[in-house]
Design an enzyme around this catalytic site. Sequence first.
Site, PDB file in Angstrom:
ATOM      1  N   CYS A 144     -38.221 -12.723  47.571  1.00 47.67           N
ATOM      2  CA  CYS A 144     -37.094 -13.652  47.767  1.00 47.67           C
ATOM      3  C   CYS A 144     -35.875 -13.048  47.066  1.00 47.67           C
ATOM      4  O   CYS A 144     -35.836 -11.841  46.835  1.00 47.67           O
ATOM      5  CB  CYS A 144     -37.443 -15.053  47.257  1.00 47.67           C
ATOM      6  SG  CYS A 144     -37.830 -15.143  45.496  1.00 47.67           S
ATOM      7  N   ASN A 170     -36.719 -13.874  42.661  1.00 49.98           N
ATOM      8  CA  ASN A 170     -38.117 -13.748  42.223  1.00 49.98           C
ATOM      9  C   ASN A 170     -38.439 -14.710  41.070  1.00 49.98           C
ATOM     10  O   ASN A 170     -39.204 -14.384  40.161  1.00 49.98           O
ATOM     11  CB  ASN A 170     -38.439 -12.287  41.831  1.00 49.98           C
ATOM     12  CG  ASN A 170     -39.924 -12.014  41.619  1.00 49.98           C
ATOM     13  OD1 ASN A 170     -40.291 -11.172  40.798  1.00 49.98           O
ATOM     14  ND2 ASN A 170     -40.794 -12.686  42.332  1.00 49.98           N
ATOM     15  N   CYS A 207     -38.341 -18.418  42.072  1.00 47.53           N
ATOM     16  CA  CYS A 207     -38.739 -19.680  42.727  1.00 47.53           C
ATOM     17  C   CYS A 207     -39.732 -19.428  43.862  1.00 47.53           C
ATOM     18  O   CYS A 207     -40.934 -19.650  43.714  1.00 47.53           O
ATOM     19  CB  CYS A 207     -37.513 -20.429  43.266  1.00 47.53           C
ATOM     20  SG  CYS A 207     -36.409 -21.047  41.972  1.00 47.53           S
ATOM     21  N   ARG A 208     -39.233 -18.969  45.030  1.00 47.28           N
ATOM     22  CA  ARG A 208     -40.077 -18.919  46.218  1.00 47.28           C
ATOM     23  C   ARG A 208     -41.165 -17.854  46.158  1.00 47.28           C
ATOM     24  O   ARG A 208     -42.346 -18.153  46.419  1.00 47.28           O
ATOM     25  CB  ARG A 208     -39.212 -18.717  47.476  1.00 47.28           C
ATOM     26  CG  ARG A 208     -38.316 -19.887  47.780  1.00 47.28           C
ATOM     27  CD  ARG A 208     -37.234 -19.528  48.757  1.00 47.28           C
ATOM     28  NE  ARG A 208     -36.258 -18.601  48.175  1.00 47.28           N
ATOM     29  CZ  ARG A 208     -35.270 -18.033  48.836  1.00 47.28           C
ATOM     30  NH1 ARG A 208     -35.149 -18.268  50.137  1.00 47.28           N
ATOM     31  NH2 ARG A 208     -34.418 -17.239  48.218  1.00 47.28           N
ATOM     32  N   SER A 209     -40.787 -16.607  45.840  1.00 53.69           N
ATOM     33  CA  SER A 209     -41.811 -15.544  45.929  1.00 53.69           C
ATOM     34  C   SER A 209     -42.884 -15.634  44.842  1.00 53.69           C
ATOM     35  O   SER A 209     -44.061 -15.369  45.136  1.00 53.69           O
ATOM     36  CB  SER A 209     -41.183 -14.149  46.008  1.00 53.69           C
ATOM     37  OG  SER A 209     -40.428 -13.857  44.876  1.00 53.69           O
ATOM     38  N   ASP A 258     -33.997 -21.680  50.011  1.00 53.34           N
ATOM     39  CA  ASP A 258     -33.813 -21.465  48.578  1.00 53.34           C
ATOM     40  C   ASP A 258     -33.700 -22.826  47.876  1.00 53.34           C
ATOM     41  O   ASP A 258     -32.790 -23.594  48.187  1.00 53.34           O
ATOM     42  CB  ASP A 258     -32.517 -20.653  48.415  1.00 53.34           C
ATOM     43  CG  ASP A 258     -32.220 -20.327  46.974  1.00 53.34           C
ATOM     44  OD1 ASP A 258     -32.927 -20.839  46.090  1.00 53.34           O
ATOM     45  OD2 ASP A 258     -31.266 -19.566  46.750  1.00 53.34           O
TER      46      ASP A 258
HETATM   47  P1  4NP Z   1     -35.498 -17.554  44.592  1.00 51.82           P
HETATM   48  O1  4NP Z   1     -34.375 -18.617  44.130  1.00 51.82           O
HETATM   49  O2  4NP Z   1     -34.766 -16.505  45.400  1.00 51.82           O
HETATM   50  O3  4NP Z   1     -36.408 -18.378  45.424  1.00 51.82           O
HETATM   51  O4  4NP Z   1     -36.112 -17.006  43.331  1.00 51.82           O
HETATM   52  C1  4NP Z   1     -33.209 -18.256  43.450  1.00 51.82           C
HETATM   53  C2  4NP Z   1     -33.226 -18.075  42.093  1.00 51.82           C
HETATM   54  C3  4NP Z   1     -32.060 -17.773  41.418  1.00 51.82           C
HETATM   55  C4  4NP Z   1     -30.890 -17.636  42.109  1.00 51.82           C
HETATM   56  C5  4NP Z   1     -30.860 -17.809  43.482  1.00 51.82           C
HETATM   57  C6  4NP Z   1     -32.031 -18.111  44.146  1.00 51.82           C
HETATM   58  N1  4NP Z   1     -29.687 -17.344  41.411  1.00 51.82           N
HETATM   59  O5  4NP Z   1     -28.630 -17.304  42.064  1.00 51.82           O
HETATM   60  O6  4NP Z   1     -29.716 -17.130  40.194  1.00 51.82           O
END
Ligand code: 4NP
Length: 169
Positions: free
Chosen positions: A10, A13, A15-17, A127
């Site tokens: 994602c 790294n 939340c989703r992945s 996201d």
């Molecule tokens: P992820 O979510 O891609 O599912 O891990 C996010 C985590 C942090 C951020 C964006 C998306 N950020 O902008 O910090």
Amino acid sequence: MKKYRALFVCLGNICRSPAAEGIFRKLVEDQGLSDIIKVDSAGTAGYHTGELPDSRMRQHGARRGYEFDSYSRMFVEEDFDYFDIILAMDDNNLRDIIRLAPDVESQKKVHRMVEFSQRYGHDHVPDPYYSGADGFELVLDLLEDACEGLLNAIKEDICMEKHKKKRLE
Ligand code: 4NP
């Protein structure tokens, strides 16, 4: 026996992945396939390198019996050598991964996670970072569903490989 390696990717790294990694790892363990199927996750951006998953993601996961405890790392070109399949959570992730692919064979390893959805028709895993609790629950629903589909597909692939090998012996 050849190992099958899956990488979930994602943006951050956190939340989703890592959730996909934790859910998929539990499925693999529950089916006694840990020796054959290896799992990891990574992000296309390095904002959170070295961090544990987002505390909201960990809490929502824990309520469903998962432990998300991997440390964030960035996706690197060498991942194309090591992994057999690379799962992107959304189209931005897909584009950023493909941009690093050294050749067509590497590109072919990259798939959208939702390609393996069985019960949901979403075109990406959204996201949840700026969402509320519902966003995190939706991510878990989508990932549980797609992880099941992915494991079925990988098992079929492993069976076909075994069959082809036998035929050639
Ligand atoms: P992820 O979510 O891609 O599912 O891990 C996010 C985590 C942090 C951020 C964006 C998306 N950020 O902008 O910090």
